[in-house]
Structures are given as structure tokens and as C-alpha cells.
Design a protein around this motif. Structure first.
Motif, PDB file in Angstrom:
ATOM      1  N   LEU A   1       1.047  -7.731   6.658  1.00  0.00           N
ATOM      2  CA  LEU A   1       0.330  -9.007   6.766  1.00  0.00           C
ATOM      3  C   LEU A   1      -0.315  -9.383   5.440  1.00  0.00           C
ATOM      4  O   LEU A   1      -0.223 -10.512   4.962  1.00  0.00           O
ATOM      5  CB  LEU A   1      -0.733  -8.885   7.857  1.00  0.00           C
ATOM      6  N   ASN A   2      -1.031  -8.405   4.863  1.00  0.00           N
ATOM      7  CA  ASN A   2      -1.749  -8.670   3.615  1.00  0.00           C
ATOM      8  C   ASN A   2      -0.944  -8.190   2.421  1.00  0.00           C
ATOM      9  O   ASN A   2      -0.824  -7.000   2.188  1.00  0.00           O
ATOM     10  CB  ASN A   2      -3.105  -7.970   3.633  1.00  0.00           C
TER      11      ASN A   2
ATOM     12  N   ASP B   1      -4.822 -13.166  13.907  1.00  0.00           N
ATOM     13  CA  ASP B   1      -3.557 -12.817  13.246  1.00  0.00           C
ATOM     14  C   ASP B   1      -2.410 -12.828  14.240  1.00  0.00           C
ATOM     15  O   ASP B   1      -1.329 -13.339  13.966  1.00  0.00           O
ATOM     16  CB  ASP B   1      -3.658 -11.420  12.623  1.00  0.00           C
TER      17      ASP B   1
ATOM     18  N   THR C   1       0.348  -4.637  10.932  1.00  0.00           N
ATOM     19  CA  THR C   1      -1.027  -5.066  10.688  1.00  0.00           C
ATOM     20  C   THR C   1      -1.996  -3.909  10.790  1.00  0.00           C
ATOM     21  O   THR C   1      -1.676  -2.862  11.339  1.00  0.00           O
ATOM     22  CB  THR C   1      -1.485  -6.129  11.695  1.00  0.00           C
ATOM     23  N   SER C   2      -3.172  -4.133  10.234  1.00  0.00           N
ATOM     24  CA  SER C   2      -4.202  -3.108  10.247  1.00  0.00           C
ATOM     25  C   SER C   2      -4.958  -3.097  11.565  1.00  0.00           C
ATOM     26  O   SER C   2      -5.471  -2.091  11.986  1.00  0.00           O
ATOM     27  CB  SER C   2      -5.194  -3.346   9.112  1.00  0.00           C
ATOM     28  N   SER C   3      -5.076  -4.265  12.203  1.00  0.00           N
ATOM     29  CA  SER C   3      -5.805  -4.294  13.472  1.00  0.00           C
ATOM     30  C   SER C   3      -5.194  -5.348  14.366  1.00  0.00           C
ATOM     31  O   SER C   3      -4.412  -6.179  13.920  1.00  0.00           O
ATOM     32  CB  SER C   3      -7.260  -4.637  13.239  1.00  0.00           C
TER      33      SER C   3
ATOM     34  N   ASN D   1       0.843  -1.199   0.000  1.00  0.00           N
ATOM     35  CA  ASN D   1       0.000   0.000   0.000  1.00  0.00           C
ATOM     36  C   ASN D   1       0.880   1.251   0.000  1.00  0.00           C
ATOM     37  O   ASN D   1       1.668   1.486   0.911  1.00  0.00           O
ATOM     38  CB  ASN D   1      -0.897  -0.034   1.252  1.00  0.00           C
TER      39      ASN D   1
ATOM     40  N   GLU E   1      -6.397  -8.000  15.365  1.00  0.00           N
ATOM     41  CA  GLU E   1      -7.241  -9.187  15.257  1.00  0.00           C
ATOM     42  C   GLU E   1      -6.512 -10.335  15.938  1.00  0.00           C
ATOM     43  O   GLU E   1      -5.383 -10.681  15.584  1.00  0.00           O
ATOM     44  CB  GLU E   1      -7.500  -9.493  13.780  1.00  0.00           C
TER      45      GLU E   1
ATOM     46  N   LYS F   1      -0.717  -0.444  12.287  1.00  0.00           N
ATOM     47  CA  LYS F   1      -0.596   0.701  11.384  1.00  0.00           C
ATOM     48  C   LYS F   1      -1.572   1.805  11.762  1.00  0.00           C
ATOM     49  O   LYS F   1      -2.626   1.510  12.300  1.00  0.00           O
ATOM     50  CB  LYS F   1      -0.888   0.260   9.952  1.00  0.00           C
TER      51      LYS F   1
ATOM     52  N   LYS G   1       2.186 -13.919   6.167  1.00  0.00           N
ATOM     53  CA  LYS G   1       2.371 -15.085   7.040  1.00  0.00           C
ATOM     54  C   LYS G   1       3.180 -16.170   6.330  1.00  0.00           C
ATOM     55  O   LYS G   1       3.980 -16.866   6.959  1.00  0.00           O
ATOM     56  CB  LYS G   1       1.011 -15.654   7.441  1.00  0.00           C
TER      57      LYS G   1
ATOM     58  N   ASP H   1       0.223   4.406   0.367  1.00  0.00           N
ATOM     59  CA  ASP H   1      -0.003   5.340   1.475  1.00  0.00           C
ATOM     60  C   ASP H   1       0.722   4.870   2.732  1.00  0.00           C
ATOM     61  O   ASP H   1       1.435   5.634   3.377  1.00  0.00           O
ATOM     62  CB  ASP H   1      -1.499   5.454   1.793  1.00  0.00           C
ATOM     63  N   ASP H   2       0.510   3.593   3.024  1.00  0.00           N
ATOM     64  CA  ASP H   2       1.148   3.036   4.222  1.00  0.00           C
ATOM     65  C   ASP H   2       2.670   3.096   4.104  1.00  0.00           C
ATOM     66  O   ASP H   2       3.363   3.402   5.062  1.00  0.00           O
ATOM     67  CB  ASP H   2       0.711   1.578   4.427  1.00  0.00           C
TER      68      ASP H   2
END
Lengths: 516, 148
Positions: free
Chosen positions: B70-71, B106, B99-101, B15, B103, B121, B78, B17-18
Motif C-alpha cells: 500500500l505504502n 484503506d 497492508t500493515s493493518s 521494505n 484500516e 502483513k 493505490k 524486511d517485509d
């Protein structure tokens, strides 16, 4: 020894023997249970034994010399002349069954044998009559007939198909049901051979009959019979021998029952059960798939929805950080609002995910130390308590039986609310404890905060429903929805009591076994 | 950057932006010069295992840190983690998962695979510093003399 003397001696011996025989004979006559009577040709009684006294009630001296007629009921008066006529002709009357009258007037059923009596020259001089009381025999015959009739009725009207056969497989008794089941109509088959009635009967069955005639008992709980019309009947049958009085096998009894409908019903139930199980498996698979989909959806929301939000927040932040000094005041304020909006959306996503996680997570019940759970929750809320003057009273907190992680979330959310809505108080007072009501522990969290109007109490636990606006108290309206979901998943209840301006109290139970 | 000698940090991020926000954060910590950025898991594996576009690299000079999203396209974060932690030549390289969250699933899976730390993030300076501190690499990475 002279011849005369010799003859005399012989005569003496003969007369001695005749005397002995006569004594023996009269002893036999006297001891007989049967009535033994003799009469002359005019019908006058000339001898009367003890048996006659018993059967007819007259003593010997009362009977001798009187006419035989006195024993004969008036309606049978013509029997005696006929008997006398036959005797005169030298004939015997054997086992003639008739009725006579006793001395007391009661009738007595007798079987009579009458023989002519002759003198030494062979001339008929009278008759001997032996009469046997057959009242008891008649009664037994009646009982037997009654039993036979009962048996016949019992078999005939039995709701099962029953038939009784002799050794030659001829019908003795058959139930109506048998006639119906085998479509035999109204014909009489008693006396007919089973194999004549059913010429097509297979050898296999004849073998069964033969084995049972030799003493075997054979049966089958479920056997298919292909009918002539192509339809299969299901039959339960049993064949067993029956025995005569002497123990020898007299024939067989065949019992059969049409279980086609019952079997069809049972098969249907089995089939439905299988279908049901299949459906449960399918539904479970569907549910699992739906659950997976939902999980994937939540995951996707969690990660993908956040990426653009990160860009909004992140770059707004960077602009504020790097170029703040170059921006007019108004522009900075707007950027601040962009960032706050993004922040709030992030919070909503987080809470929504937390809510959906509560539904997905399985409840792992165990004994939970409520005191430690509350301590941990309060520790977690330390940042929120910072700079506040809060008096926390912890009362009795018995352990309970539930999922520690989920229950901790309940305490965190309730305590977090209590801290939040009491921030206008100095000091804020938060009371934590439990009451034992109706064999149940009711846990509570009370605060002296802003409270709420009870008329909206039903909206409290609905997702995203808030009773305060975001300017007064921040929040997403998910916390209590999570509390309710967790409590319900434990089988418990949750409710609230409050008054505007006078604080709120939240109560909950855990359900299942409360350890108190 | 491939030719500028030793890479200190490998950033795996698709990404834009990230990536930009992460690089900014690193730049603030004076680390931006020694960063290699790759855009998907396949490229990350080429770098880590010194092959393809990165065939010139040597296992003896591993990065000091891998920041792994992660994604990722092609090969997921992973999967990359699993492959490198399963290889004796690369398993000691510290990995921080981006990671985004948080979770739970994860987190658990990543820790099972041997991730060293976790950063949610956007990667701001504080959370990045906390992750590095957790790895005991604070002084090594953050006190770089600024390149002039």
C-alpha cells in the motif's frame, strides 16, 4: 268715504298691525332661553320672561316690581349704579360677563347685554336686559384649557423630540427633549419660525415639510445627520400633518428620535455576530485540520509503527521455525518472549487505533434490533468461546435508537469480558437482558466470573487501566474505554456492579429515544 | 529474472524486511522462481505497462498475480492500482493488496479501485494461501511442480 273715516280706518289698520307685532314679539320673548328683563331707571323690574325664570329661579309675579339689586351679589353691588348711569346717558352695555345670584342663593355666571328703553318721544325710560347663562360655556372653556395644558405637558415632557408647527412652520408646541437634542438651550421658541431657529436647514427638509403640509406622512427609521462637530448622529424621524376642527390641515408635527446609541449597539451586535460566525468557521477549519492531522497520525502509527514490529515478530518466528532444533532451550524461550512482546505491542497498537476510530466515526442513529446485534456479537466471539462450557441466558432485549456498528462493538466488548473473566467457572453463566427503569431501557451483561473490587470501579473505563494483571487475564485495557466512549457519544450512561469472586454486571443506556 | 521468461508473480515492496518475509513465504509454496520484485510504484508501473526497464515485456504475457504494497515510494500502491485497473490491457490481472493493518479506510478505497484481495502483513503462508484461494487461483499457483 270721508277723510276722517279714512284716517280712522288707517289708524285701525295700524293699530291692528301694531297689535299683531306686539303679540309676535312677546311670543319670541317668551320662548327665548335667555333671560329678557326690563326695568325702569330706578332699577325696578317691569317685565320678566320665562327664560329669566329659568336662569334666576324667580317666577314672573315674584320678580316684577322688585329691584334689580336682588340679583346682584353684595361684592358686585357697585355694578348696578354704574350700569344705570350708562343707560341714562343712552349707552349700551354689550356682553358684560358677570355673576348674579339665583333665588336659591347659588351664583350663576351670565353674559349681559343692556340697552336703553325709550318712549315714543325718544326719552329714556328704562332698560332692557338680556342675560345668558354662561355657566356651561365657562365649564367647557375650563375643560378645553385643561386639555390644552395636558397636551402641552404631554408634549413638553415626552422623552422624544416632538414639535408641532402651524402652516407657516412656526412652533406651537415643543418638547424639552427637542430643545435638548437640538441644543436650543432655555430660549422660548414658541411662535418662532422653524427656519429662523435653524437657518441652515437644507432644502430637502423644507420639501418634506411642504409635502406634509399638503397631507403627506413621511418617515425614516434610520437616517444619518452629520453634525457641525463632524460626528454623525443617527435619527429616526416622522413628519405628519395635524388637522383643525374643520378638517383643514393646521400644520405639521415633527417627531424625531436620536437612535445613535441604539444603532451603535445594534451594529456592534451585528458585527460581533459576524465575528462570531467567522470565528466558528475558523475554529471549525482548525478542528478539521487538527482532526485530519490526528487521522494522519493514527494512519502513520498504524502503518509505520508496525513495520519494524513486523520485522521483530517475523524474524523471531522464522528463527524459531527454521533453527529451533539448533537452539538451546533457553534461547528458544527468549525468542518466544521476543515474539510475545512484539505480539502484545501489535495488539496495543490495534486497540489504540480502534479507540481513536470510535472518536472519529460519526454516530448514525437508526432503529437497531438489539437481539440481532447480540447474536452477531456472540457469533463474532465464537473462537473465544471454543472449548468452554458457557451457559448463555438471553432475556428481553428491546430495540433501541443508535449506531448499529458502534453498538455492536459495545456488546462484543462487554460479552468478550464476560467470557474472559468467567473462564474459571464451570459452567460459566452469562446473562444478557434489559430492565425498563424510569422510562429508560437499561441493558446489562452479567457473569459469574472473578468480578472485581468496587473500590476501583472508577478506573474501569479509563484507557489502559486494568484491574487484573496480564498473567491472570490477558488484555490491553482499552475495551471498556471504547464501551464508555460509544455509550457517551450516544448520550447514554454506563456503570458496573461487582464483587470479588462473585461475578460482575455491566449496565448501559443508549440515551435519545429508546424504543420500548 | 527479467530474462527468465514468464513472470508469474510481481511483488511490489519497498521494505527489505517485509520483502524477505514475503519471499520466504512464497518460497515455501515453491513459487519463488517466477517472482519479479520491484521496489517502488514507478518501477511497478514500468513493469505493468511494459516500458522503461521492462520495455521488452509483452502485454500478452501478464503476471498471474500482483502483490502490491500500500505504502510505496514515488507512486503509491493505490495509484498503481488505479492506473492498471483503469487500463483495458491490464485491468484483468488479479491484485492482492499487502497492508500493515486492516484500516477500514484503506480497505474501502482499495476495494473501490478494484483490488481482488487483501493480505495483512507479515505475509505468512496461511494468509497468503487464503488470499490466493479467494481468487480461485489456488491450484494454478500453489501446485507448481517444484523446480529441480
Amino acid at each position: 268715504m270721508s277723510r276722517h273715516r279714512h284716517n280712522e280706518k288707517v289708524n285701525d289698520a295700524l293699530s291692528e298691525r301694531a297689535k299683531t307685532a306686539s303679540i309676535q314679539l312677546s311670543a319670541i320673548v317668551e320662548s327665548s332661553d335667555d333671560a329678557i328683563i326690563s326695568k325702569n331707571l330706578n332699577g325696578i323690574i317691569s317685565s320678566w320672561n320665562h327664560g329669566a325664570e329659568n336662569v334666576f329661579g324667580y317666577a314672573e309675579q315674584e320678580a316684577i316690581g322688585r329691584p334689580m339689586q336682588m340679583l346682584i351679589p353684595p361684592e358686585r353691588a357697585d355694578e348696578e349704579p354704574e350700569i344705570l348711569a350708562r343707560i341714562s346717558r343712552g349707552e349700551r352695555v354689550d356682553h358684560f360677563e358677570t355673576v348674579r345670584i339665583r333665588k336659591d342663593g347659588k351664583p350663576v355666571e351670565v353674559s349681559v347685554t343692556i340697552s336703553p328703553l325709550r318712549d315714543s318721544s325718544g326719552k329714556i325710560i328704562g332698560a332692557s336686559k338680556i342675560a345668558r347663562d354662561i355657566t356651561e360655556r365657562r365649564r367647557m372653556e375650563g375643560v378645553l384649557r385643561e386639555r390644552e395644558e395636558q397636551l402641552r405637558l404631554y408634549a413638553e415632557y415626552s422623552p422624544a423630540a416632538i414639535a408641532m408647527f402651524d402652516r407657516d412652520m412656526k412652533y406651537l408646541v415643543v418638547s424639552r427633549r427637542w430643545m435638548e437634542v437640538y441644543h436650543l438651550g432655555d430660549q422660548s421658541i414658541v411662535g418662532l419660525s422653524h427656519y429662523k431657529v435653524f437657518p441652515e436647514i437644507p432644502q430637502r427638509w423644507k420639501d418634506v415639510h411642504q409635502r406634509c403640509l399638503k397631507g403627506a406622512i413621511e418617515k425614516c427609521d434610520e437616517e444619518a445627520f452629520l453634525r457641525a462637530d463632524g460626528i454623525t448622529d443617527w435619527i429616526r424621524w416622522e413628519v405628519r400633518p395635524w388637522r383643525q376642527g374643520d378638517g383643514a390641515i393646521g400644520g405639521i408635527i415633527i417627531f424625531s428620535e436620536d437612535i445613535t446609541e441604539r444603532k451603535a449597539a445594534r451594529d456592534k451586535i451585528n458585527q460581533l455576530n459576524i465575528q462570531l460566525e467567522q470565528r466558528v468557521v475558523e475554529r471549525t477549519a482548525e478542528l478539521e485540520a487538527a482532526n485530519k492531522e490526528l487521522e494522519a497520525f493514527s494512519y502513520s502509527v498504524s502503518h509505520d509503527l508496525r513495520a519494524p514490529l513486523r520485522a521483530v515478530n517475523g524474524f523471531a518466528e522464522i528463527v524459531l521455525e527454521e533453527y529451533s532444533h539448533q537452539l538451546p532451550e533457553e534461547c528458544r524461550r527468549y525468542l518466544e518472549r521476543i515474539r510475545n512482546g512484539g505480539q502484545r505491542m501489535g495488539d496495543l497498537i490495534d486497540d489504540l487505533l480502534a479507540f481513536s476510530r470510535v472518536n472519529r466515526k460519526s454516530v448514525n442513529r437508526q432503529i437497531v434490533d438489539s437481539i440481532r446485534l447480540v447474536q452477531n456479537a456472540l457469533e463474532e466471539l465464537n473462537p473465544q468461546r471454543e472449548g468452554r462450557e458457557i451457559e448463555i441466558k438471553v432475556g428481553d432485549l428491546p430495540p433501541c435508537h443508535g449506531d448499529p456498528a458502534l453498538l455492536k462493538q459495545v456488546w462484543v466488548n462487554l460479552l468478550s469480558n464476560a467470557i474472559k473473566y468467567s473462564r474459571g467457572r464451570k459452567p460459566a453463566v452469562i446473562e444478557i437482558g434489559s430492565n425498563h427503569i424510569n422510562c429508560e431501557n437499561v441493558y446489562f451483561v452479567k457473569d459469574n466470573g472473578d468480578g472485581f473490587d468496587m473500590q476501583y470501579a472508577d478506573k474501569l473505563f479509563t484507557v489502559f487501566q486494568r484491574l487484573h494483571n496480564a498473567d491472570e487475564f490477558e488484555g490491553t485495557g482499552v475495551g471498556l474505554a471504547i464501551v464508555q466512549r460509544i455509550v457517551h457519544r450516544h448520550g447514554g450512561r454506563v456503570w458496573a456492579q461487582a464483587e470479588v469472586g462473585h461475578g460482575a454486571a455491566f449496565y448501559f443506556t443508549i440515551g435519545g429515544q429508546n424504543k420500548s | 529474472m527479467k530474462e527468465s521468461g514468464e513472470v508469474e508473480i510481481l511483488l511490489v515492496e519497498d521494505n527489505m524486511d517485509d520483502m524477505e518475509m514475503t519471499l520466504r513465504s512464497l518460497r515455501k509454496a515453491n513459487l519463488a522462481n517466477r517472482i519479479q520484485v520491484v521496489r517502488d510504484g514507478a518501477e511497478a508501473l514500468e513493469f505493468i505497462f511494459c516500458r522503461g526497464a521492462f520495455a521488452g515485456r509483452k502485454f500478452e504475457n501478464p503476471p498471474k498475480l500482483i502483490l502490491l504494497d500500500l505504502n510505496l515510494p514515488k507512486v503509491g500502491g493505490k495509484e498503481v492500482l488505479k492506473l492498471m485497473k483503469g487500463d483495458a490491457r491490464t485491468k484483468t490481472i488479479p491484485v492482492v493488496m499487502l497492508t500493515s493493518s486492516k484500516e477500514e479506510k484503506d480497505l474501502v478505497e482499495s476495494y473501490d479501485l478494484g483490488v481482488n484481495s487483501y493480505v495483512v502483513k507479515p505475509v505468512n503462508f496461511e494468509s497468503f494461501a487464503a488470499a490466493v484461494q479467494e481468487l480461485g487461483m489456488y491450484w494454478l499457483l500453489l501446485n507448481q511442480p517444484s523446480k529441480s
